[in-house]
Design an enzyme around this catalytic site. Structure first.
Site, short mmCIF file in Angstrom:
data_model
loop_
_atom_site.label_atom_id
_atom_site.label_comp_id
_atom_site.label_asym_id
_atom_site.label_seq_id
_atom_site.Cartn_x
_atom_site.Cartn_y
_atom_site.Cartn_z
CD GLU A 157 -2.84 -1.30 2.37
OE1 GLU A 157 -2.77 -0.42 3.24
OE2 GLU A 157 -3.60 -2.27 2.45
CD GLU A 262 -4.88 -7.91 1.73
OE1 GLU A 262 -5.76 -7.19 2.27
OE2 GLU A 262 -3.67 -7.63 1.79
#
Length: 373
Positions: A157, A262
């Protein structure tokens, strides 16, 4: 003639009964990982309790359905490196042992992330000290599990929604060079392990373009990067299959693997000003935002099943480019979406309900593989 017909009928009934019994047995013994074993790994994220095998029923489900695992939290910086001169490998050792014992693909998550840092890490202001920390942190962990972990999320991220670099503590102290260094440190510690960059919403056009530029810069700087992780925290209507497919093709064109790392699909409404999947975002709860507190209506179960089927159909279309599809949790009761972005809600984003029973969504994914591809 009557005797012949009776015998023929009896034989037909025996054959039919045998076929039904075989189908029922196959239904009971079939699993996600078996059905997709020639396509890509099917993974799940494990909690600390699951790593320690505290619930036999959950443990049995994990071992049956999945052939790849990711640690949900215990390998993040605040847990594995709580103090400057102290690492805690207690649970990560158990996680690795669990994967090895069950002959699973083991994915390490995550080495460098701006969130869930230990308090002492957040106080680092000096660039020399930050680079030394990064090198020690990455080298120590990757070296410890060299040859035992199959792939790592090296950086997690690092991008904003517009594709620009997030102003994290790493960018602020080291500049964008930290991205190249992180991959270099990891490759030096284990040259054979696959190294990934992982992010959410990087199937969206602007962020995808930023991710592509990031990958190119890492490569140009001499960093080894083997794949990109698309987190896939999705919704019933968003993102479009078209944007997902564009992303698979665009990342694959860079000569790297694509993993969906995810995966979950929220069935609940979200605040209009919600931005991405940043764990630090929280909003106030109200009844409108928690429409299914007890059970999910069958009509929504059907929509969830259709969404999962369409997504997996796309994955199968591009299975030559996809290395792994990992669900973020084993069952609905475990999902982080019950508390994010609004605490206390009941979400139903996975293939198994809180009682570990397969949902319509599970059946829809399995049925795609009932006939040979």
């Amino acid at each position: 003639m009557r005797l012949f017909n009776y015998s023929l009928l009896l034989l037909s009934l025996i054959i039919l009964s045998g076929c039904n019994a075989k189908k029922e047995k196959e239904k009971n013994t079939a699993s996600l990982s078996d059905r997709y074993k020639n396509d890509f790994y099917i993974g799940t994220a494990l909690s600390a309790d699951q790593i320690e095998e505290k619930n036999p029923a959950v443990d049995s489900l994990i071992k049956k359905e999945f052939n790849a695992i990711t640690a949900e939290n215990i390998m993040k910086s605040m847990f594995i490196h709580p103090f400057k001169d102290q690492y805690d490998f207690t649970l990560s050792d158990k996680f690795i042992a669990y994967g090895e014992k069950n002959k699973m693909f083991i994915h390490g998550h995550t080495l460098i992330w701006h969130s869930q840092l230990a308090p002492w890490m957040q106080k680092i202001k000096d660039s020399t000290e930050m680079k030394a920390f990064m090198k020690d942190h990455i080298t120590t962990i990757v070296t410890k599990y060299k040859g035992r972990v199959d792939s790592w999320d090296v950086v997690n991220e690092a991008l904003n929604e517009d594709g620009s670099l997030r102003k994290s503590i790493f960018l602020n102290t080291l500049g964008e060079r930290y991205l190249v260094d992180a991959f270099k440190f990891a490759a030096a510690a284990d040259p054979k392990v696959d190294l990934y960059y992982n992010d959410y919403n990087n199937e969206e056009p602007a962020k995808r373009e930023g991710n592509i530029n990031l990958i190119k810069k890492i490569k140009a700087g001499g960093g080894k990067i083997d794949g990109v992780g698309i987190q896939a925290h999705w919704k019933l209507q968003h993102p479009s299959l078209e944007e997902i497919e564009k992303s698979i093709l665009a990342y694959s064109a860079l000569g790297i693997k694509v993993a969906f790392t995810e995966l979950d699909i929220s069935v609940l409404p979200n605040p209009k000003d919600l931005n991405g999947a940043d764990v630090n975002q929280n909003f106030e709860s109200n009844a409108k935002m928690n429409p299914y507190p007890q059970t999910l209506p069958d009509s929504v179960q059907v929509k969830l099943a259709e969404r999962y089927a369409s997504i997996f159909k796309l994955f199968l279309k591009h299975k030559d480019k996809i290395s792994r599809v990992t669900f973020w949790g084993v069952h609905d009761g475990q999902s982080w979406l019950n508390d994010w972005p609004i605490k206390g809600r009941t979400n139903y984003p996975l293939l198994f309900d809180k009682n570990l029973k397969p949902k319509k969504a599970y059946n829809s994914v399995m049925e795609l593989k009932e006939t040979k591809q």
